[in-house]
Each structure stands twice: as C-alpha cells, then as structure tokens.
Design a protein around this motif. Structure first.
Motif, PDB file in Angstrom:
ATOM      1  N   ALA A   1       0.820  -1.200  -0.225  1.00 47.43           N
ATOM      2  CA  ALA A   1      -0.277   0.072  -0.038  1.00 47.43           C
ATOM      3  C   ALA A   1       0.971   1.848  -0.312  1.00 47.43           C
ATOM      4  CB  ALA A   1      -1.261   0.060   1.403  1.00 47.43           C
ATOM      5  N   ALA A   2       0.251   2.181  -0.654  1.00 49.07           N
ATOM      6  CA  ALA A   2       0.708   3.531  -0.494  1.00 49.07           C
ATOM      7  C   ALA A   2       0.251   4.744   0.881  1.00 49.07           C
ATOM      8  CB  ALA A   2       0.833   4.808  -1.789  1.00 49.07           C
TER       9      ALA A   2
ATOM     10  N   LEU B   1      -6.674   1.502   2.253  1.00 41.48           N
ATOM     11  CA  LEU B   1      -6.040   0.883   1.577  1.00 41.48           C
ATOM     12  C   LEU B   1      -5.634   1.568   0.865  1.00 41.48           C
ATOM     13  CD1 LEU B   1      -6.476  -2.340   3.056  1.00 41.48           C
ATOM     14  CD2 LEU B   1      -4.188  -2.392   2.728  1.00 41.48           C
ATOM     15  N   GLU B   2      -4.620   1.859  -0.158  1.00 38.34           N
ATOM     16  CA  GLU B   2      -4.488   2.887  -0.816  1.00 38.34           C
ATOM     17  C   GLU B   2      -3.384   2.320  -1.946  1.00 38.34           C
ATOM     18  OE1 GLU B   2      -7.188   6.956  -1.421  1.00 38.34           O
ATOM     19  OE2 GLU B   2      -5.792   6.624   0.113  1.00 38.34           O
ATOM     20  N   PHE B   3      -3.590   2.529  -3.030  1.00 34.69           N
ATOM     21  CA  PHE B   3      -1.920   2.122  -3.975  1.00 34.69           C
ATOM     22  C   PHE B   3      -1.825   3.104  -4.707  1.00 34.69           C
ATOM     23  CE2 PHE B   3      -4.579  -1.482  -2.165  1.00 34.69           C
ATOM     24  CZ  PHE B   3      -3.661  -2.718  -1.591  1.00 34.69           C
ATOM     25  N   HIS B   4      -0.079   3.095  -5.054  1.00 33.79           N
ATOM     26  CA  HIS B   4       0.623   3.628  -6.039  1.00 33.79           C
ATOM     27  C   HIS B   4      -0.097   3.336  -7.605  1.00 33.79           C
ATOM     28  CE1 HIS B   4       3.779   4.967  -3.631  1.00 33.79           C
ATOM     29  NE2 HIS B   4       3.860   3.875  -2.695  1.00 33.79           N
ATOM     30  N   ASP B   5      -0.241   2.562  -7.924  1.00 35.20           N
ATOM     31  CA  ASP B   5      -0.886   1.961  -9.247  1.00 35.20           C
ATOM     32  C   ASP B   5      -2.106   2.036  -9.514  1.00 35.20           C
ATOM     33  OD1 ASP B   5      -0.890   0.697 -12.037  1.00 35.20           O
ATOM     34  OD2 ASP B   5       0.966   0.024 -11.350  1.00 35.20           O
ATOM     35  N   ALA B   6      -2.346   3.144 -10.754  1.00 33.86           N
ATOM     36  CA  ALA B   6      -3.866   3.429 -10.481  1.00 33.86           C
ATOM     37  C   ALA B   6      -4.671   1.646 -10.906  1.00 33.86           C
ATOM     38  CB  ALA B   6      -3.268   4.456 -12.054  1.00 33.86           C
ATOM     39  N   MET B   7      -3.908   0.850 -11.059  1.00 29.06           N
ATOM     40  CA  MET B   7      -4.345  -0.204 -11.273  1.00 29.06           C
ATOM     41  C   MET B   7      -4.706  -1.149 -10.026  1.00 29.06           C
ATOM     42  SD  MET B   7      -2.356  -2.300 -14.277  1.00 29.06           S
ATOM     43  CE  MET B   7      -3.250  -3.844 -14.082  1.00 29.06           C
ATOM     44  N   ASP B   8      -4.278  -1.292  -9.209  1.00 26.64           N
ATOM     45  CA  ASP B   8      -4.944  -1.479  -7.881  1.00 26.64           C
ATOM     46  C   ASP B   8      -5.938  -0.617  -6.799  1.00 26.64           C
ATOM     47  OD1 ASP B   8      -3.005  -3.289  -9.199  1.00 26.64           O
ATOM     48  OD2 ASP B   8      -1.702  -1.800  -7.194  1.00 26.64           O
TER      49      ASP B   8
END
Length: 285
Positions: free
Chosen positions: A107-108, A224-231
């Motif tokens: 996660a970012a 939870l949030e992620f760096h990749d926009a795909m996630d």
C-alpha cells in the motif's frame, strides 16, 4: 516494496484482468464455470485475487475467452507464475490474515479507525504481547510469539527509508484509557504514539468522549490505497473467524466519506499529541 514481487497484489491484478476478459466476452462467471467444469465460486475467487492462480487456470480461461494475442497470454501466464511466489510473511507459516498483510505491504497509504486497541503498526512489543495474550487466552506460547513477530515486522513499512507508508489513524479516547498489560506498559505505549505522530508521514487524531455519537460507532475499519492506478482501493473489515474486503467503488466511497466525518470530529494532530500527554500523566511510572 516493489509490487512486482508481492504475490497478493499480483493475484489481484491478474484477477482483475481475467474479469475484464470475461466481461468483454459477455460471459457470466456461471457460464465460464460450466465450460471448465468447475464451481462458480472458484471463478469468483480467482477474479477477486483470494485464491492462487495456476498457469493452467490462466491457459484454460484464455481458451474460453478466445484470447488470440500470444503476448497477452504470455503476460498473464507470467503474472500467474509471479503470484505463486512467497511474500515475507509466508516464512511464518499459515497466517489467517495473510491477504491483508500482502495488501498492507504494497500500500501507498493506509487510513484506519480504531476504537479499542492501538493500531498494530503503532504498537510497542510489550503492548502487542499483552493485547495478543488477552484476545487469544487459549493460544499456545509459540502462536503468541509468532503473532508478535509478524506485527513488529509489519511495522517496517513505517520506517522504510525509500517508501514509507503514509499512515493516518483516528483513534478513540477509550483505547488510551483502557489499561492493557499494566500502567507502565500503557505509559510507554502512549509515549510511543506521541513520538510516532511527529513523523511527517504519520498523522494521529484522537476522537474524545465529548465528540458524542459518530460514524465510527459501526466498528473499526481500514482503507488501503496503492501507487499503481490499476490497483483499486480496498476497505478492510477484520472479523474473529474471517475478514471482509470491499473493493466496489461505491463501498470504498462510503467508507471514505465516513472517514472524513471522523477526521472532522476528532482533535487536530497537535491537539491530539497534547491530549495523549495529558493521559500519560495519569499513568504511574
């Protein structure tokens, strides 16, 4: 924490791509299951990333979806291979919440609301041990030790010099006042909280008793949030025997709005640090 070595995240991405191919073909999960002579639940688990995906599964699904581009098939097959690698947490054996650990590792940012227990990433060793022993009174010593080690290992995300987790916690006043272990352990734990809240990537807000009723009364949760926009972002709800992961945009939005209301009702970061120090003064040395 490179996402390309995280099996949990790779499974999610692969599952999302397989769902996209199914929907492009205009097929339901039930229809695909009938074609492959498997259960519909297997197809659903493959698509939501909760189950390991073999290269054979990918090959069979690509056949059903009539994917003719060998580059796409090869890419999906490689993702399936990567998704079967082991993350650091597999060294500890069977872990009930291993899916969450995999998501947290990649996660970012992480936003949590906790009402009764100091968030795991902010716990001291002694507090973690007292919490785990209290929550699982029948657990063997070896299981308790394993849980403590895993919890402390997860905290590496907060101290990663190149990619620290952006962490935001709203915590209820109740968890500051519940004596877990003993007063010395609580004093050390709250001082640790105050110290961590000074970090630029950590924000801590206290929701005092006098805030009254609030949306968090439904119970604790994490976003939870992620760096990749795909996630896509994920809302995590922890249970006693099973956990729930919400990924639909409407669900994530509902919890995001709820979290904004909690932040608005809570004390500011500066006020929260001062509040924690006042509670610390109430604990004996």
């Amino acid at each position: 924490m490179a996402s390309n070595v995280n099996p949990t995240v790779r499974r999610r991405r692969l599952g999302q791509e397989l769902r996209r191919l199914r929907e492009l073909k205009g097929m339901t999960a039930e229809e695909v299951a009938e074609r492959l002579l498997v259960s519909q639940s297997k197809i659903s688990r493959l698509e939501n990333g909760r189950r390991s995906i073999s290269q054979r599964d990918v090959r069979d699904l690509c056949g059903v979806y009539e994917v003719e581009d060998h580059r796409i098939v090869d890419s999906l097959m490689q993702m399936a291979k990567d998704s079967r690698q082991q993350g650091w947490w597999h060294a500890f054996g069977d872990i009930p919440y291993s899916v969450y650990i995999g998501l947290e590792t990649d996660a970012a940012s992480l936003r949590v609301y906790e009402s009764l227990i100091v968030p795991g990433l902010l716990q001291t060793r002694e507090y973690a041990q007292a919490v785990i022993e209290g929550m699982w009174p029948e657990a063997a010593t070896s299981d308790i030790d394993k849980r403590i080690q895993i919890r402390l290992k997860r905290q590496d995300r907060l101290t990663d010099p190149t990619n620290p987790l952006r962490f935001w916690a709203v915590i209820d006043e109740a968890l500051l006042r519940r004596v877990v272990g003993n007063e010395r352990i609580m004093r050390d734990q709250l001082l640790h909280l105050a110290q961590l809240s000074e970090q630029p990537h950590v924000t801590l807000q206290v929701l005092p008793y006098d805030a009254g009723a609030h949306p968090g009364m439904y119970g604790k949760f994490a976003i939870l949030e992620f760096h990749d926009a795909m996630d896509a972002s994920v809302v995590y709800l922890e249970g006693v025997t099973s956990d729930l992961y919400l990924e639909k945009a409407n669900d994530v939005q509902s919890y995001t709005v709820m979290y904004e209301h909690l932040r608005a009702k809570a004390l500011s970061a500066e006020q929260s640090r001062a509040f924690i120090h006042r509670v610390v003064d109430g604990y004996s040395l």
